[in-house]
Each structure stands twice: as structure tokens, then as C-alpha cells.
Design an enzyme around this catalytic site. Structure first.
Site, short mmCIF file in Angstrom:
data_model
loop_
_atom_site.label_atom_id
_atom_site.label_comp_id
_atom_site.label_asym_id
_atom_site.label_seq_id
_atom_site.Cartn_x
_atom_site.Cartn_y
_atom_site.Cartn_z
N THR A 17 0.81 -1.14 0.01
CA THR A 17 -0.21 -0.02 0.00
C THR A 17 1.02 1.37 -0.07
OG1 THR A 17 -1.80 1.09 1.18
CG2 THR A 17 -0.28 -0.01 2.59
N ASN A 18 0.50 2.45 0.24
CA ASN A 18 1.18 3.63 0.16
C ASN A 18 0.54 4.39 1.38
OD1 ASN A 18 -1.05 5.28 -0.66
ND2 ASN A 18 -0.84 3.92 -2.52
#
Ligand code: CTP
Length: 410
Positions: free
Chosen positions: A211-212
Site C-alpha cells: 500500500t502507500n
């Protein structure tokens, strides 16, 4: 675009319920949003919470039945009723709802409700049996037919120890509904705006993911600003933890593929897409169906590209003309404007919002942002560092200019 609650005269009626203390928080939140809040307590409300509590948070007089029976009685209720732009009764007891449904005015609150000409919102709070009673339900129907907007009641543990519908909605929820109601008829009334927000999550195995750092805060602020402008708003989000702005329809998604599907479905009749989400560019080519164990050694995870959602939207726009306008984001750590301009062109956008994620008070996770708007016609506009809400309001102001005069038909 400003907060539609700001400067509004709001009449808050408080009736006898253990939930009356929550009305103090609501009065405080309305005041913080810039409203002038006049509070009327019934006699039984004043047994739960004092007028002084309300006066302390609103900075205005809180009224009780003494004001009705005092020397200025006939002026008080007509004055309050006529000045109000919105009347909210929270918590509303079964008794007060019954009286208003049948035109009974035997205290300052009910007589003011008779005098008021503004929209009425009702947030009931009572025991589950009282709410479910056929008499109460019939009164709810009468009030709804007359245009009253109901907020709740919510299901939950009640003061009686029973569980069921009867709990007062949370002040933040009531505030969101008030904000939404007051924004209808804004510049973007009749427009459907789709906003994406937050990061996507690409599974590695049932436990792990790629994810980020996107928090979704800027996208949620944009959804709120679009609602404030009167738009119908669909929020496609990978940020499950943030409160959804009142009136927005949430489409929760996890992966880039889910986001793409939701965006294409929702934009085929939309006026605007604002693509604030941080979409993963790569995902594991094969997510493991079972948790990867240490004993099997350090795994090698092969990645494959995700599809570019904005490119798919551009293709759809070319085919069916929807969405009419597309706004993208460019989060860059170097060569901000050149990279953003390149994306503006390659993704066929009407506007791109460029932000430098290396600044400590802009970009991911924080509440402020500093952006430059780059328009398809070559114009650029650099905004000062400000709250994400202010960035969103400015952006929606620019979007609103595309739709002036207001849309008609299709
Ligand atoms: N975007 C998209 N689909 C993707 C990746 C990004 O629609 N698979 C959108 C983002 O929501 C954003 C814009 O494209 O509005 C630019 O995203 P950004 O990550 O800055 O650019 P990328 O095209 O992914 O290029 P790069 O990561 O190489 O800078």
C-alpha cells in the site's frame, strides 16, 4: 465555496431525554462552524441540562418556558420562529413529536415550531418501545409527509437497558446532515461529482499487502467541498478509517482493480471525476492464498502493473462523453510542474493538482497542503500552503466555473 452552516440562524430545540447532554456538543459544533444558534429547552430538558451550558457554548441566550410566560411571550416565539433558517429538534422526545405532528403549542418550543417557516429536522431519542409504538410511528409519518427530515434514531444500548432503535444520532452525524441540507441549491446543484480518495491495497497473501502513505484526507475534504457546493457526491475510497461527509455515497474499495471498476461504473453518468486517490502502480502478480511462512525462505514477489484508471476514463469519455470533466492529481518528489504537465496531457485531463510531497507541511498524512493547479488551456495557479479543506474549497470553486450557468437536461 464556504461552509453552508456559516452565518446561518439555527434554532435548536432540546427536549427531555438523557441524551440532552449531547445537544450541548451539537450546539458547540454548530457555533464553531459559524452558525448563530438559538436554543430552546423544554421544562423537562432543563432538568437534564441547564440553559447556562448552552449559553456558554453558543454565546447567546438559551430560552425556556419562562420566556414564553414572561412579558415578551408573544414576541419571543414569533421572533425566534421567523428568524430561523433551520429548526433542529435534538433530542426529540415522543411527546414533543406528537405535539408538533398535531399542531399543539403548549410550551415555547412547540409554539415556536408552529410559528417557524423554515425546514424542520428531527433527531428522535427515546426508548425502543416508545419509538416503535404505533402512535409514535404515525406521528413520524405525519411529520415526514410535511417535509420534516429525520436523523436517526440509531440502534444501540438505551438507558432502559434494552437494545434497539432509539438512540440519538451522534452530534457529528447530525451536523453532517444539517450541513448537507443547507448546501442543497448550491452552484453545483444537479451535478454528479465522483471523488476517489486514499491509497489502494494490493494483497501479497491473506495477511500482507502493498500500500502507500496516502491518508485520504485531501480526497475526503474535496468530497465535503463538492457537497457544500450542492453536488451529488460519490466517494470511492480505500480509506476506511475516515468519517464519511454527510450526504456522500461511499463506495468502499480495496484494490486498484476494484477502484477502476467502481470509477468506470460511477462516472458513466457523472459530470466530474476528481481522482485524488493514490492508486498502486504495481501489484503482486499472484497473491498467495495462504499466509507465506518464514520456513519457506525469503519470498520473491513478482510484480505486475495495474491498469491506469485515468487512461480508461479518458477512453470512456471519448466514447460516451462522460464524465464531462476530469481532474487528476500528481504527487511528485522532483520536477513537480514538468511531471504534472506531462500527466495532464498523457491522461487527457482538464485540470491536474500538483503537489510536492517532499515538503513537511504538505502532501501525505498532514492536514495542510500546498498545490499548483495546471489547466488544460495552459493556465497555472499556485495556491499558498493552507488546510486541505481550503485547498478543496478553492478547487471546487474552479470546478464550479465549468458549470456556470448551471447545467440543464442530460
Ligand atoms: N492514477 C490512475 N491509475 C493508476 C495510477 C494513478 O488513475 N494506476 C491516477 C492518480 O489517481 C492521479 C494521477 O493518475 O490522479 C497521477 O498519479 P501519479 O501516481 O502521480 O502518477 P502515475 O501515472 O502513477 O505515474 P508515476 O507514479 O510514475 O509518477
Amino acid at each position: 465555496m464556504i461552509n453552508p452552516i456559516a452565518d446561518k440562524r439555527i434554532l435548536l430545540g432540546v427536549t427531555g431525554s438523557i441524551a440532552a447532554y449531547k445537544a450541548v456538543d451539537l450546539a458547540s459544533k454548530l457555533t464553531q462552524n459559524g452558525a448563530q444558534v438559538d436554543v430552546i429547552l423544554t421544562e423537562s430538558a432543563a432538568k437534564f441540562v441547564s440553559p447556562l451550558s448552552f449559553q456558554s457554548v453558543t454565546g447567546r441566550k438559551a430560552y425556556t418556558d419562562e420566556d414564553l410566560w414572561g412579558g415578551y411571550g408573544h414576541v419571543t416565539h414569533v421572533g425566534l420562529g421567523h428568524a430561523a433558517e433551520l429548526m433542529v429538534i435534538a433530542p426529540a422526545s415522543a411527546n414533543t413529536m406528537a405535539k408538533i405532528a398535531h399542531g399543539i403549542g403548549d410550551n415555547l418550543l412547540t409554539v415556536t415550531a408552529l410559528a417557524a417557516r423554515c425546514p424542520l429536522m428531527i433527531a428522535p431519542a427515546m426508548d425502543v418501545g416508545m419509538y416503535g409504538h404505533p402512535a409514535t410511528q404515525a406521528n413520524v409519518d405525519i411529520l415526514k409527509q410535511r417535509g420534516a427530515v429525520f436523523i436517526g434514531p440509531e440502534e444501540g444500548h438505551l438507558a432502559s437497558g434494552l437494545v434497539g432503535p432509539g438512540r440519538l444520532s451522534e452530534p457529528l452525524t447530525i451536523l453532517g446532515v444539517i450541513r448537507y441540507q443547507l448546501s442543497r441549491g448550491g452552484k453545483l446543484a444537479g451535478c454528479k461529482v465522483v471523488v476517489t480518495a486514499g491509497g489502494t491495497q494490493e494483497p501479497i497473501d491473506p495477511v500482507r499487502m502493498i500500500t502507500n502513505r496516502s491518508s485520504g484526507k485531501q480526497g475526503y475534504a474535496i468530497a465535503q467541498a463538492a457537497l457544500d457546493a450542492g453536488a451529488e457526491v460519490v466517494l470511492i475510497s480505500g480509506a476506511a478509517h475516515l468519517p464519511v461527509p454527510g450526504g456522500a455515497r461511499l463506495v468502499p474499495v480495496v484494490t486498484a482493480a476494484e477502484m477502476k471498476q467502481a470509477v468506470l461504473e460511477e462516472t458513466c453518468d457523472a459530470d466530474v471525476l476528481i481522482m485524488a486517490a493514490a492508486v498502486a502502480d504495481f501489484r503482486p502478480a499472484q497473491a498467495a492464498s495462504d499466509k507465506i511462512k518464514k520456513e519457506t525462505g525469503v519470498p520473491e514477489i513478482r510484480l505486475e502493473p495495474t491498469e491506469d484508471i485515468l487512461l480508461a476514463v479518458s477512453e470512456q469519455k471519448g466514447r460516451i462523453g462522460r464524465p464531462r470533466r476530469v481532474v487528476g492529481f500528481a504527487a511528485e518528489s522532483q520536477d513537480l510542474l514538468n511531471n504534472a504537465r506531462r500527466k495532464l496531457q498523457s491522461k487527457n485531463l482538464d485540470l491536474i493538482v500538483a503537489n510536492d510531497i517532499t515538503a513537511s507541511d504538505a502532501g501525505f498524512e498532514v492536514d495542510t497542503n500546498q498545490v499548483t493547479l495546471l489547466f488544460a488551456d495552459g493556465r497555472t495557479e499556485s495556491l499558498p500552503n493552507q488546510s486541505k479543506a481550503a485547498v478543496a474549497a478553492h478547487l471546487m470553486g474552479r470546478v464550479g466555473e465549468w458549470f456556470q450557468p448551471p447545467l440543464s437536461g442530460t
